[in-house]
Write a protein that holds these residues in place. Structure first.
Motif, PDB file in Angstrom:
ATOM      1  N   ASP A 111      -4.744   7.483   5.448  1.00  0.00           N
ATOM      2  CA  ASP A 111      -3.510   7.364   6.221  1.00  0.00           C
ATOM      3  C   ASP A 111      -2.369   7.954   5.409  1.00  0.00           C
ATOM      4  O   ASP A 111      -1.961   7.396   4.385  1.00  0.00           O
ATOM      5  CB  ASP A 111      -3.244   5.885   6.534  1.00  0.00           C
ATOM      6  CG  ASP A 111      -2.113   5.665   7.516  1.00  0.00           C
ATOM      7  OD1 ASP A 111      -1.225   6.539   7.596  1.00  0.00           O
ATOM      8  OD2 ASP A 111      -2.101   4.616   8.189  1.00  0.00           O
ATOM      9  N   SER A 112      -1.815   9.076   5.875  1.00  0.00           N
ATOM     10  CA  SER A 112      -0.776   9.774   5.118  1.00  0.00           C
ATOM     11  C   SER A 112       0.544   9.021   5.086  1.00  0.00           C
ATOM     12  O   SER A 112       1.442   9.358   4.297  1.00  0.00           O
ATOM     13  CB  SER A 112      -0.544  11.167   5.711  1.00  0.00           C
ATOM     14  OG  SER A 112      -0.113  11.067   7.062  1.00  0.00           O
ATOM     15  N   ASP A 113       0.703   7.988   5.923  1.00  0.00           N
ATOM     16  CA  ASP A 113       1.933   7.193   5.920  1.00  0.00           C
ATOM     17  C   ASP A 113       1.872   6.023   4.946  1.00  0.00           C
ATOM     18  O   ASP A 113       2.830   5.255   4.842  1.00  0.00           O
ATOM     19  CB  ASP A 113       2.224   6.659   7.326  1.00  0.00           C
ATOM     20  CG  ASP A 113       2.661   7.751   8.287  1.00  0.00           C
ATOM     21  OD1 ASP A 113       3.252   8.744   7.810  1.00  0.00           O
ATOM     22  OD2 ASP A 113       2.394   7.632   9.496  1.00  0.00           O
ATOM     23  N   ILE A 114       0.748   5.878   4.251  1.00  0.00           N
ATOM     24  CA  ILE A 114       0.601   4.802   3.267  1.00  0.00           C
ATOM     25  C   ILE A 114       0.346   5.412   1.890  1.00  0.00           C
ATOM     26  O   ILE A 114      -0.563   6.234   1.711  1.00  0.00           O
ATOM     27  CB  ILE A 114      -0.540   3.845   3.652  1.00  0.00           C
ATOM     28  CG1 ILE A 114      -0.193   3.101   4.943  1.00  0.00           C
ATOM     29  CG2 ILE A 114      -0.805   2.853   2.519  1.00  0.00           C
ATOM     30  CD1 ILE A 114      -1.219   2.102   5.386  1.00  0.00           C
ATOM     31  N   PHE A 115       1.164   5.012   0.929  1.00  0.00           N
ATOM     32  CA  PHE A 115       1.028   5.433  -0.464  1.00  0.00           C
ATOM     33  C   PHE A 115       0.557   4.231  -1.289  1.00  0.00           C
ATOM     34  O   PHE A 115       0.776   3.075  -0.907  1.00  0.00           O
ATOM     35  CB  PHE A 115       2.367   5.917  -1.013  1.00  0.00           C
ATOM     36  CG  PHE A 115       2.873   7.201  -0.407  1.00  0.00           C
ATOM     37  CD1 PHE A 115       2.880   8.372  -1.138  1.00  0.00           C
ATOM     38  CD2 PHE A 115       3.357   7.225   0.905  1.00  0.00           C
ATOM     39  CE1 PHE A 115       3.368   9.557  -0.583  1.00  0.00           C
ATOM     40  CE2 PHE A 115       3.839   8.401   1.467  1.00  0.00           C
ATOM     41  CZ  PHE A 115       3.844   9.570   0.720  1.00  0.00           C
ATOM     42  N   ALA A 116      -0.069   4.491  -2.423  1.00  0.00           N
ATOM     43  CA  ALA A 116      -0.456   3.420  -3.344  1.00  0.00           C
ATOM     44  C   ALA A 116      -0.337   3.929  -4.773  1.00  0.00           C
ATOM     45  O   ALA A 116      -0.698   5.090  -5.059  1.00  0.00           O
ATOM     46  CB  ALA A 116      -1.873   2.935  -3.066  1.00  0.00           C
ATOM     47  N   VAL A 117       0.176   3.080  -5.660  1.00  0.00           N
ATOM     48  CA  VAL A 117       0.379   3.464  -7.055  1.00  0.00           C
ATOM     49  C   VAL A 117       0.041   2.281  -7.956  1.00  0.00           C
ATOM     50  O   VAL A 117      -0.132   1.156  -7.500  1.00  0.00           O
ATOM     51  CB  VAL A 117       1.842   3.907  -7.313  1.00  0.00           C
ATOM     52  CG1 VAL A 117       2.134   5.243  -6.661  1.00  0.00           C
ATOM     53  CG2 VAL A 117       2.823   2.848  -6.815  1.00  0.00           C
ATOM     54  N   GLY A 118      -0.017   2.562  -9.255  1.00  0.00           N
ATOM     55  CA  GLY A 118      -0.290   1.500 -10.216  1.00  0.00           C
ATOM     56  C   GLY A 118      -1.739   1.077 -10.195  1.00  0.00           C
ATOM     57  O   GLY A 118      -2.626   1.805  -9.728  1.00  0.00           O
ATOM     58  N   ASP A 119      -1.978  -0.134 -10.663  1.00  0.00           N
ATOM     59  CA  ASP A 119      -3.346  -0.610 -10.833  1.00  0.00           C
ATOM     60  C   ASP A 119      -4.104  -0.804  -9.530  1.00  0.00           C
ATOM     61  O   ASP A 119      -5.336  -0.841  -9.534  1.00  0.00           O
ATOM     62  CB  ASP A 119      -3.344  -1.935 -11.617  1.00  0.00           C
ATOM     63  CG  ASP A 119      -2.964  -1.741 -13.070  1.00  0.00           C
ATOM     64  OD1 ASP A 119      -2.911  -0.575 -13.520  1.00  0.00           O
ATOM     65  OD2 ASP A 119      -2.701  -2.747 -13.758  1.00  0.00           O
TER      66      ASP A 119
END
Length: 721
Positions: free
Chosen positions: A275-283
């Protein structure tokens, strides 16, 4: 929130991890016109992982450990929602947070870290403390350090994190003078990810701190006072810490994204593969193009790319790619003020390495302190007389009310011809309508928003309005909503109205009232109010019944005005602001029920505690003594008052109060004139009734307190400091 441009797109940040904290800081310096920014986090602050070992060891205070999200959100013009996300409905583009309406998004980013809980290990959930999430661990550890006597600690997991915690715990407990017995336990080889040099140095430090290391140990279960290990004697442990088995939060696996062992698989742009509208970062994210171990350094390096790409996703710009470094500097705390640095297999340890690490960590945290407060308007070269005195920022909530003096001299003070069915209670909390045997009270309140969280603001505004009904001993009956939204698109209007009306219906329903209508419009900023009615079965409790000898009882601490003013100026601690929000959001229905025998009663709002007590004195024709040091204060309120922070309504409250009392001489005394929003009830009762009421409220978890008494003599108010 910057409302110079219409709001058209919603960006929601889930979690207050390092990358999101940095994005908020960058957003403060370069906001995107038309975007509404929201951050969702369970607590008003987030711990910085780099300082956690130093905190455990006692080198840093809790204030130094935490990133204050409320302060950063204020600087960024973001709304902060204090809650824990439980699900994302991608079809409806909504984030689900329990006990509130869903939060709509156009673009969403996730930075919630990981957990080191081990629910599969028998007894862990009941008797152990996972090192992650850090917030809970830090709080519980601080409480453990306040105890006395021998300290037995077991740490499960002998990776770098587990070793740091074990060494820090041993150092702290030994310096507290407690007999410390710390055991570090691992199912395999300890510190296996460190190079030979670094591993040798860490093992030496563990030995110097008398930390017992158990390798290749099979832990069977955790009990209240020990850890049971196969083929060994039980390990005594008054506290068991979990630093092994880090994993993603389970709810992430239920939102239909591509995952890698529970972590969200992301592209080089940090967008979900699904889903290009959801980003995720970190652990909580898995870099599919360049997998890396879980380490805070990557979250920090991701932040500039995330900031650029979130703006691009909201505005139609081009994406950038994140390329993590192949190796990174590892800085390991060794208990005391010494540390180890390792990179490319070379390890150096000592005090210089600690000072270097400390400098890096403090520099990271210092950037969140240099936030720009809300300032006064810049005046032009020419301006009308009197403008300068009123050019400062206006407070919100009850701090934005018109002063009592102006109200008393205005047409609002004129009641007109008396009607048989309308009983005018001059200056009282609500009007009284009498229709045959039916007595109905009516009041209205409207607040300028001090938080952009529509749910929190609606709850507080509803409680604030209901206070007038409760203070007259009436039962809430109906309510009408009056709402002004900042300029926004139709989609954002619908999302915001859903949140507001769900909350309004819940609060009014809990109070026994029904929403029967209202009015909405768009304007320069978010404001909300309610017109409410209530039914009084007996003679309503008014301001005018106080008797000489009555004692004064207060049901909530004060200080919201100065704390909200300080929050606008980015001076208040986020934890103190959150506690003030919680106090304002608490209804006073139970308080009112307990105070049903009151001779006179009012809710404490814009005119401050002293101002509302003065109203009782005027209406009852009595004097009063207020014991300033007995008045409970919200955390942080006195500290802010001592630094000179005041609500913009304070001068008006002081001017009016000087007709009945001397000016307060101390910071605590000035808080008696601090305008309150959704404050508690102030009641005058006989001594016997007050004793019963205070005891009854205490049984229900309400810390009501006696703060003064009604006295004979002139209609005046005496502050006893």
């Amino acid at each position: 929130m910057n409302t110079a441009f219409p709001l058209t797109r919603d960006l929601v940040l889930i979690g207050g991890g390092h990358a999101h904290a940095l994005v908020l800081k960058m957003w403060a310096m370069k906001p995107l016109a038309g975007a509404r920014l929201t951050v969702i986090n369970p607590a008003p602050s987030a711990p910085y992982s780099g300082m956690l070992p130093g905190f455990v060891a006692g080198h840093y205070t809790s204030d130094e450990l935490y990133i204050d999200l409320i302060r950063i959100a204020r600087a960024a013009g973001a709304r902060i929602i204090l809650g824990k996300a439980a699900h994302i409905d991608r079809a409806k583009k909504q984030v689900i947070v329990p006990d509130r309406a869903p939060i709509g998004y156009d673009v969403c980013s996730i930075d919630i870290g990981i957990t080191s809980g081990m629910p599969e290990l028998e007894g862990f959930t009941e008797h152990a403390v996972p090192a992650k999430p850090l917030d809970d661990f830090a709080r519980i550890w601080e409480g453990f350090c306040q105890e006395t006597g021998p300290a037995q600690v077991a740490v499960l997991g002998a990776g770098v994190a587990g070793a740091e915690v074990a060494m820090a715990a041993a150092h702290r407990l030994q310096h507290l003078g407690r007999a410390a017995d710390v055991t570090l336990i691992d199912r395999s080889k300890a510190l296996s990810r460190l190079g030979t040099q670094a591993r040798s140095k860490v093992l030496k430090s563990l030995n110097e701190l008398n930390v017992t290391l158990l390798e290749h140990a099979n832990v069977l279960r955790v009990e209240a006072d020990q850890v049971v290990v196969a083929d060994r004697d039980p390990i005594p442990a008054k506290m068991t810490l979990g630093a092994a088995g880090t994993r993603a939060y389970e709810w992430l696996s239920n939102i239909g994204l591509a995952m890698e062992q529970g972590y969200i698989k992301v592209l080089p742009s940090l967008q979900s593969e699904t889903d290009s509208d959801i980003f995720a970062v970190g652990d909580c994210a898995h870099l599919t193009h360049a997998p890396r171990p879980k380490a805070g350094v990557f979250a920090v390096r991701e932040a500039p790319i995330l900031f650029h790409n979130l703006r691009a996703a909201l505005s139609g710009g081009a994406m950038q790619n994140y390329h993590p470094q192949s190796d990174y500097l590892k800085l390991v705390s060794l208990g005391g003020k010494i540390a180890l640095a390792e990179k490319l297999g070379v390890a150096i340890s000592g005090g210089a390495m600690w000072r270097w690490k400390d400098q890096i960590d403090r520099k990271f945290m210092d950037q969140f302190d240099a936030l720009k407060p809300m300032g006064a308007l810049e005046l032009p070269e020419e301006f009308a007389s009197g403008v300068e005195a009123h050019a400062g920022p206006i407070c919100a909530g009850c701090g934005s009310k018109v002063g009592r003096g102006a109200l008393a001299r205005s047409a609002l003070h004129q009641t007109g011809a008396q009607r048989d069915d309308v009983v005018t209670l001059k200056g009282d909390d609500a009007a009284l309508l009498q229709m045959g045997d039916v007595k109905q009270v009516l009041s209205t309140d409207h607040l300028r928003a001090f938080t952009d969280d529509p749910v929190l603001m609606t709850r507080i505004a509803a409680v604030h309005a209901l206070g007038d009904i409760w203070s007259m001993g009436a039962k809430p009956q109906s309510a009408m909503v009056s709402l002004i939204l900042p300029r926004m698109s139709t989609a954002l209007q619908e999302r915001t109205l859903d949140e507001i009306m769900h909350t309004a219906s819940d609060v009014m329903g809990e109070a026994g009232a029904q929403i029967i209508g209202g009015h909405t419009s768009m304007g320069a900023e978010f404001t909300i109010g309610f017109s409410v009615t209530g039914l009084a079965s007996d003679t309503p409790i008014t301001l005018g019944g106080a008797q000489v000898g009555d004692v004064l009882v207060l049901t909530k601490p004060i200080g919201t005005g100065v704390l909200l003013a300080a929050e606008m100026q980015i001076k208040a601690r986020g934890a103190d602001v959150a506690a003030a929000y919680a106090s304002m959001a608490r209804g006073v229905a139970i308080d009112a029920l307990s105070l049903s025998t009151a001779q006179a009663m009012t809710d404490v709002t814009g005119f401050g505690l002293a101002g509302h007590l003065a109203n009782i004195c005027r209406a009852s024709g009595v004097g009063a003594e207020l014991n300033v040091r007995d008045v409970p204060l919200l955390n942080g309120a006195l500290a802010m008052s001592e630094t000179g922070v005041q609500s913009s309504l304070y001068p008006d409250n002081l001017s009016d109060a000087l007709t009945m009392m001397n000016a307060p001489q101390t910071a605590r005394g000035r808080l008696m004139l601090d305008p309150q929003t959704a404050g508690g009830l102030l009641a005058a009762l006989s001594q016997a009734d007050a004793k019963v009421a205070i005891a009854t409220m205490k049984e229900r978890g309400i810390d009501a307190i006696q703060i003064g008494k009604i006295v004979d003599g002139p209609v005046a108010l005496n502050l006893i400091e």
